[in-house]
Design an enzyme around this catalytic site. Structure first.
Site, short mmCIF file in Angstrom:
data_model
loop_
_atom_site.label_atom_id
_atom_site.label_comp_id
_atom_site.label_asym_id
_atom_site.label_seq_id
_atom_site.Cartn_x
_atom_site.Cartn_y
_atom_site.Cartn_z
N GLU A 208 0.81 -1.22 0.00
CA GLU A 208 0.00 0.00 0.00
C GLU A 208 0.85 1.27 0.00
O GLU A 208 0.42 2.30 -0.50
CB GLU A 208 -0.92 0.02 1.23
CG GLU A 208 -2.12 -0.89 1.08
CD GLU A 208 -3.19 -0.66 2.14
OE1 GLU A 208 -2.98 0.15 3.06
OE2 GLU A 208 -4.23 -1.32 2.06
N LYS B 69 -13.90 -0.65 -2.38
CA LYS B 69 -14.86 -0.43 -1.29
C LYS B 69 -16.12 0.26 -1.82
O LYS B 69 -17.24 -0.11 -1.48
CB LYS B 69 -14.22 0.43 -0.19
CG LYS B 69 -13.14 -0.28 0.62
CD LYS B 69 -12.72 0.55 1.83
CE LYS B 69 -11.66 -0.15 2.65
NZ LYS B 69 -11.24 0.58 3.84
N HIS C 168 11.04 -26.08 -0.19
CA HIS C 168 10.49 -27.28 -0.80
C HIS C 168 9.32 -26.98 -1.73
O HIS C 168 8.66 -27.89 -2.22
CB HIS C 168 10.05 -28.27 0.29
CG HIS C 168 11.19 -28.70 1.17
ND1 HIS C 168 11.90 -29.86 0.97
CD2 HIS C 168 11.77 -28.08 2.23
CE1 HIS C 168 12.85 -29.96 1.89
NE2 HIS C 168 12.80 -28.89 2.66
#
Ligand code: PA5
Length: 437
Positions: free
Chosen positions: A285, A427, A314
């Site tokens: 951000e 939003k 791995h």
């Protein structure tokens, strides 16, 4: 905490120091912000750890809510900057071990996103609680209007209120003074804790946002803040050679200029995974920006990734060691472990005889050293952060170091590390879609 970078960055020391020196006026500015000791600058989060008023109000509210020592569960409702720092510290100290330490209380339950199955199971869990003193609900929202957070608050509150009509007394709201949530708390007589308005979510861990739930969970917040305050002095040093936050920012910046646009936090302490997630938000951000400070479109960004040693060797080790050379890595580890565990002297299976009698940390150290050597051989740049121990003091140091690093990186990249205009896009769209349905 030690920051190590010499001979592993593939950069000349001169270029690192020159880059760091180029923003020395900003180091001086941060020192001025510290001297003012108030909340009137975007960088004011650096003043949180020394703010005795915050500690006092957090301690008082926490003591009041656990005066009979009955607290078992803290329900932490918040998302992004409102919960990632809290979770980072809780998981490092307790959360990572919660399954194998079921009797250690109080435990934190984090509610960030909206998952229907989890919510349904949580409701059943809450319905089984018989004493309201076993629970504290802490809802945290800077804006006071985030859909996920307010949905979760409504559900938890509704569920508990059916059983405990006075559950309001077990609720604390943490938000910006004068947000809608703050004003609602005032109207309804709900406990509330403030967040200074210029402190953004991702810089808020040392405010009531993080301190209150962590205090309830048993974290030594004074030590956390002491660590943060101590490293702040080092990270504001004007001698660049002694300033780890500035050096780290300069190295990440120089590597990004050489198309190493991925910054991997490679933690050899699995309990620090949530710290890596906190840092992803901090870097994502703060640095991911459409425009520079002059308003030119630049679409800047460095992608933060998180790897856990040795688990991820791995899975993505092959990619890292053999794939594109597009990353700068920060190895994170300690040499001092809180407890001791050893491989038996008498091996039952004896398939790997060299492990006989060794401490578990010896094995992990060998893997870390082997990984660093492999990175060096493959000419992959890295820096190292060695924390003294996984404890409150060292975690406070690390988080403060990284937040100040990000301020320096924002300056070097010529972007505003304190805003997040594009988070709003989703939003607004979410609310529009919910209104239409
Ligand atoms: O850093 C940010 O601004 C975001 O990640 C927010 O923390 C997140 O969206 C939650 O917002 P709020 O605290 O207003 O509920």
């Amino acid at each position: 905490m030690q920051f190590k970078y010499q001979n592993s960055t593939l950069l000349s020391t001169n270029s690192i120091l020159q880059t760091a020196q180029s923003i020395i006026s900003y180091v001086i500015h941060l020192n001025d912000v510290q001297a003012k000791n108030d909340y009137t600058d975007p960088e004011c989060s650096i003043n949180l750890p020394a703010d005795q008023r915050i500690i006092k109000s957090v301690n008082e509210t926490a003591e009041q809510l656990n005066e009979n020592n009955k607290l078992k569960y803290i329900i932490d409702i918040g998302i992004g900057g409102s919960n990632l720092g809290t979770k980072a510290i809780y998981d490092a100290l307790y959360g990572y071990f919660d399954t194998i330490e079921p009797d250690r209380l109080p435990k934190m339950i984090f509610l960030d996103t909206n998952d229907e199955t989890y919510t349904a199971k949580l409701i059943k869990f809450l319905e089984k609680i018989n004493d309201p003193e076993e629970i504290v609900i802490n809802a945290i929202s800077k804006s006071g209007g985030t859909t996920e957070t307010i949905s979760n608050l409504e559900i938890v509150f509704h569920t508990l209120q059916k059983k405990f009509p006075d559950i309001k007394n077990r609720l604390v709201l943490t938000t910006d003074e004068n947000s809608r949530l703050w004003n609602m708390a005032l109207e309804k007589g709900i406990k509330k804790l403030p967040l200074p308005s210029l402190v953004g979510g991702r810089y808020s861990v040392f405010s009531a946002v993080g301190l209150f739930p962590l205090k309830l969970a048993g974290v030594d917040i004074e030590q956390l803040l002491a660590g943060a305050e101590n490293i702040k002095k080092t990270c504001l040093a004007s001698n660049v050679l002694n300033n780890p936050a500035l050096l780290s920012a300069a190295i990440i910046y120089l590597q990004s200029k050489q198309n190493k646009n991925i910054h991997d936090t490679f933690s050899f302490l699995p309990q620090l995974e949530s710290i890596g997630k906190w840092y992803r938000q901090l870097m994502g951000e703060s640095i991911g920006k459409e425009q520079d400070l002059q308003g030119n479109k630049i679409h800047a960004g460095i992608t933060p990734t998180l790897s856990i040693g040795s688990t991820d060797l791995h899975s993505v080790g092959q990619l890292y060691l053999g794939g594109p050379k597009d990353k700068i890595t920060t190895f994170l580890y300690t040499k001092n472990h809180n407890e001791i565990a050893e491989i038996p002297e008498e091996l039952e299976f004896n398939l790997v005889p060299i492990i006989k009698g060794k401490r578990v940390s010896n094995i992990m150290n060998a893997i870390l050293e082997g990984t660093k050597t492999a990175y060096t051989k493959q000419q992959l740049p890295f820096v190292e952060v060695e924390i003294d121990k996984v404890d409150e003091y060292s975690l406070g140091e690390f988080l403060q170091f990284k937040m100040i690093e990000m301020m320096y990186l924002g300056k070097l990249m010529n972007v505003n590390p304190f805003d997040q205009p594009h988070v709003e896009l989703y939003k607004v769209e979410t609310k529009r879609i919910l209104e239409e349905n």
